[in-house]
Design a protein around this motif. Sequence first.
Motif, PDB file in Angstrom:
ATOM      1  N   THR A 171       0.759  -1.107  -0.404  1.00  0.00           N
ATOM      2  CA  THR A 171      -0.338  -0.084  -0.189  1.00  0.00           C
ATOM      3  C   THR A 171       0.777   1.294   0.493  1.00  0.00           C
ATOM      4  N   LEU A 172       2.333   1.308   0.648  1.00  0.00           N
ATOM      5  CA  LEU A 172       2.680   2.859   0.285  1.00  0.00           C
ATOM      6  C   LEU A 172       3.278   3.151  -1.264  1.00  0.00           C
ATOM      7  N   ILE A 173       2.961   2.114  -1.990  1.00  0.00           N
ATOM      8  CA  ILE A 173       3.790   2.286  -3.840  1.00  0.00           C
ATOM      9  C   ILE A 173       2.002   3.197  -3.465  1.00  0.00           C
ATOM     10  N   ALA A 179       0.177   5.267  -1.269  1.00  0.00           N
ATOM     11  CA  ALA A 179       1.183   6.143  -0.716  1.00  0.00           C
ATOM     12  C   ALA A 179       2.028   7.514  -1.432  1.00  0.00           C
ATOM     13  N   ILE A 180       2.947   6.724  -2.326  1.00  0.00           N
ATOM     14  CA  ILE A 180       3.521   7.297  -3.029  1.00  0.00           C
ATOM     15  C   ILE A 180       2.884   8.222  -4.497  1.00  0.00           C
ATOM     16  N   ALA A 181       1.845   6.995  -5.005  1.00  0.00           N
ATOM     17  CA  ALA A 181       2.061   7.809  -6.742  1.00  0.00           C
ATOM     18  C   ALA A 181      -0.311   8.937  -6.863  1.00  0.00           C
ATOM     19  N   LEU A 182      -0.711   8.498  -5.428  1.00  0.00           N
ATOM     20  CA  LEU A 182      -1.768   8.886  -5.464  1.00  0.00           C
ATOM     21  C   LEU A 182      -1.355  10.564  -4.619  1.00  0.00           C
ATOM     22  N   PRO A 183      -0.558  10.425  -4.527  1.00  0.00           N
ATOM     23  CA  PRO A 183       0.049  13.000  -3.943  1.00  0.00           C
ATOM     24  C   PRO A 183       0.305  13.454  -5.114  1.00  0.00           C
ATOM     25  N   VAL A 184       0.879  12.389  -6.440  1.00  0.00           N
ATOM     26  CA  VAL A 184       1.961  12.644  -7.150  1.00  0.00           C
ATOM     27  C   VAL A 184       0.560  13.165  -8.688  1.00  0.00           C
ATOM     28  N   LEU A 185      -0.651  12.350  -8.468  1.00  0.00           N
ATOM     29  CA  LEU A 185      -1.146  12.546  -8.826  1.00  0.00           C
ATOM     30  C   LEU A 185      -1.689  13.120  -9.041  1.00  0.00           C
ATOM     31  N   ILE A 186      -2.835  13.537  -7.724  1.00  0.00           N
ATOM     32  CA  ILE A 186      -3.552  15.101  -7.268  1.00  0.00           C
ATOM     33  C   ILE A 186      -2.516  16.316  -7.860  1.00  0.00           C
ATOM     34  N   LEU A 187      -1.524  16.080  -7.423  1.00  0.00           N
ATOM     35  CA  LEU A 187      -0.666  17.623  -7.534  1.00  0.00           C
ATOM     36  C   LEU A 187       0.053  17.932  -9.231  1.00  0.00           C
ATOM     37  N   ILE A 188      -0.374  17.219  -9.945  1.00  0.00           N
ATOM     38  CA  ILE A 188      -0.500  16.895 -11.554  1.00  0.00           C
ATOM     39  C   ILE A 188      -2.190  17.579 -11.873  1.00  0.00           C
ATOM     40  N   ILE A 189      -3.341  17.202 -11.422  1.00  0.00           N
ATOM     41  CA  ILE A 189      -4.158  17.695 -11.877  1.00  0.00           C
ATOM     42  C   ILE A 189      -4.525  18.531 -11.231  1.00  0.00           C
TER      43      ILE A 189
END
Length: 575
Positions: A156-158, A160-170
């Motif tokens: 699940t840590l993967i 936790a890293i990917a989701l904030p990156v996506l949200i920032l791009i959006i």
Amino acid sequence: MLKIYRNLKPYTVSIIMILVFLFLQVMSDLYLPTLMSDIVNNGIMTKNIGYIWKTGEYMLLIAAGGVICAVVAGFLGARVSVGLGRILRNRIFRRVENFSLHEFDRFGSSTLITRTTNDIIQIQTVTIMIINMMIRAPLTCVGGIFQAYHQDRTLTLILAIALPVLILIIYLVTSKVVPIFRQVQRKLDRINLILRENLTGIRVIRAFNKIDHEKARFETANKDLTDTYIHVNRIMAVLMPMMMLIMNLVTVCVLWFGSKRIDTGEMNLGALMAFVQYAMQIMFSLLMFVMMFVMIPRAQAAADRINEVLSTEPEIIDPQLPEPAAAEKGYVEFRNVTFRYHGAEQSAIQNVSFSVKPGETTAIIGGTGSGKSTLINLIPRFYDADEGQVLVDGIDVKAMPQEELRNKIGFVPQKARLFTGTVDENLRYGKEDASEDEIRHAADVAQASEFISQMSDGYDSMLSEGGQNLSGGQKQRLSIARALVRRPEIYVFDDSFSALDFKTDAKLRAALKKDTQKATVIIVAQRVGTVMDADRIIVLDEGSVAGIGTHSELLKSCGVYREIVASQLSEEELA
């Protein structure tokens, strides 16, 4: 957007049902990977064929239930979004109908049409997407994270890293796109304005051979809108590749680290397959968000424009206090009235005072731009005076309900405006219960019965949009007849005889004088011949009263009137 969605109160039950069905659909989608994990661990790995068939049938049943829930939710969502569009159109139309001419001048007809049509369609479209995606996406995302965490906490840590990156791009992309979408709506207004001017002014355009000029003007506006769309799409094009890249990287990382954990015995194969499915569900839920954010910026711009109309309070409103007792019916008085258009450097009329009694005909004459039409527009409260008072029946028009005030007035505008429908329907516009005798009498007085009888279906003949299948004089006579049908206390004719020949003009005024003996008649005219026989003539010059009196009196006392008369009549006619 939130202000717009307050209009969804009538659909509260439907929205609750949608939430329930979407929740059931999401639960079914989230439960399927767990069942698949069970098939792998308890069926395939142990070669238990019976368990595989039994669990597979259960998966089919759950999937079918999810499909049914999705269909029902989609159907209800479509009804809600279309219903919202209907409510917004009705609200905008009612609000615009209450606008004074000042609000119309401020917005412009082209943008009001765009806001009532295109902008509301944008809201409807994004509402369907919100129901189908934005509600489902967070449920799927949260549920997927919970289930993924249940399958394996470490992997699940993967996420936790990917989701904030996506949200920032959006966030970065949409913050640039929202202002541009506001420009898109304004440029769409510009195209509608040019198109409307071309459709309504096609005769002038062709008469002056300006077709190529208008084509170039439309092409410039069209290219400007197209270039803006391209600019927006270039920015939005960054989202999808970035989403897919991150999704694929997440999948690779999950499989890589998951295989390591299977080797060490910390994770089983079924759990890894379920985790991959949940990771995909989480990623696709964010992909839904991305698709939403493609539409939301434009919908937000449309919502702002709709709210701007709905939040605009009409300048002219009905009084809250009880109406005072009326004096003599049909009495009109101006007391030191001054009026200036918004943004104008000087007043259109200033310190105008006069009175008109029932049984009298008062004519208003003056040069172009002298304030004639402005003056009479204050009587039915199309505008409100900045200073002074306009009184009808001895009551300030600001203290009188607008509907009651306008019921007292038969107004014939400067530009004859008829509506699509039959001649009879147009004549009944001010009095729907008028009898056949009243209709025909009004047509006789307005000198319209002759050409009406020559039409194919007489009073049942259809008129095209704006009465385009009639001549200017015919439209004016029908407009006059429409006012006569109403039998009001006050008649206001704003240069309503300009398209008539002298013979018809004379006959109409003679019949009109006989038919309106007890009413108050106010005539605005350019032709001296139209006003010579009036009981009182008011001469306007640059917004001020230059003289008041009869024709003979003004010839002696008013230089402005003498100039107007001299420009139209010969010395023999003056004598």
